[in-house]
Design an enzyme around this catalytic site. Structure first.
Site, short mmCIF file in Angstrom:
data_model
loop_
_atom_site.label_atom_id
_atom_site.label_comp_id
_atom_site.label_asym_id
_atom_site.label_seq_id
_atom_site.Cartn_x
_atom_site.Cartn_y
_atom_site.Cartn_z
N CYS A 34 0.90 -1.29 -0.07
CA CYS A 34 0.05 -0.04 -0.02
C CYS A 34 0.80 1.10 0.03
O CYS A 34 1.37 1.58 1.12
CB CYS A 34 -0.86 0.04 1.27
SG CYS A 34 -1.99 1.52 1.24
N LEU A 35 1.03 1.92 -1.24
CA LEU A 35 1.83 2.94 -1.26
C LEU A 35 1.38 3.77 -2.51
O LEU A 35 0.96 3.40 -3.46
CB LEU A 35 3.26 2.44 -1.65
CG LEU A 35 4.43 3.46 -2.07
CD1 LEU A 35 4.46 4.45 -0.45
CD2 LEU A 35 5.70 3.17 -2.51
#
Length: 177
Positions: free
Chosen positions: A113-114
């Protein structure tokens, strides 16, 4: 510029960067043991970046080193990178192959999750810079956007000792050569 041309250019840049690192040409950013036999910190977090196979420029493999002084220190973390046909307009899909304990990484799938890999992507980014951003994420977790709730809850509760211990254990078990 077509995706394949852009990827060939990035491959050339990655190979030049690897050749300029200590241990030249192997992509090895590890500076090896010092005179006392202790392992030194890697010069760069990106140890290795290249296509997974000789004939396919759209599947890459990267290895990043855990940052010295962090619970990831000494670890080597493999990333699988899937490059879309409309790259660099669309971001690559990256996931950890190595099991890693981090609030922003799914423990089972390795999903990352970026924002950079989703809504904040820009064609100015390269595979190399995206890998470096993932390396930075390891030591800069965002517990308010978790994929691993257990790790995030330790940080949100202020239990840094428990978090570091858990991360160190996973690094030792799954990411240490």
């Amino acid at each position: 510029m077509s995706a394949a041309r852009r990827l060939l250019k990035e491959l050339g840049e990655a190979r030049r960067a690897a050749a300029s690192q200590p241990g030249g040409g192997s992509g090895g950013a590890d500076s090896g043991p010092d005179a006392a036999g202790k392992s030194q910190a890697p010069a760069q977090p990106l140890v290795h970046l290249e296509p997974a196979g000789e004939e396919d420029l759209f599947h890459w493999r990267a290895v990043i080193a855990g940052a010295s002084g962090s619970p990831y220190a000494g670890g080597r973390f493999e990333l699988a990178i899937e490059v879309p046909r409309d790259y660099p307009i669309a971001p690559p899909a990256m996931r950890f192959v190595t099991k890693v304990c981090h609030p922003n990484v799914h423990l089972k799938t390795g999903e990352i999750c970026l924002d950079l890999l989703k809504s904040a992507w820009s064609p100015a980014w390269t595979l190399q810079s995206a890998c470096l951003a993932v390396a930075v994420l390891l030591t800069s977790p965002e517990p308010d956007s978790p994929l691993n709730c257990d790790a995030a809850n330790l940080l949100r509760a202020g239990d840094l000792r428990g978090y570091n211990s858990l991360v160190s254990m996973y690094t030792s078990l799954y990411a240490t050569p």
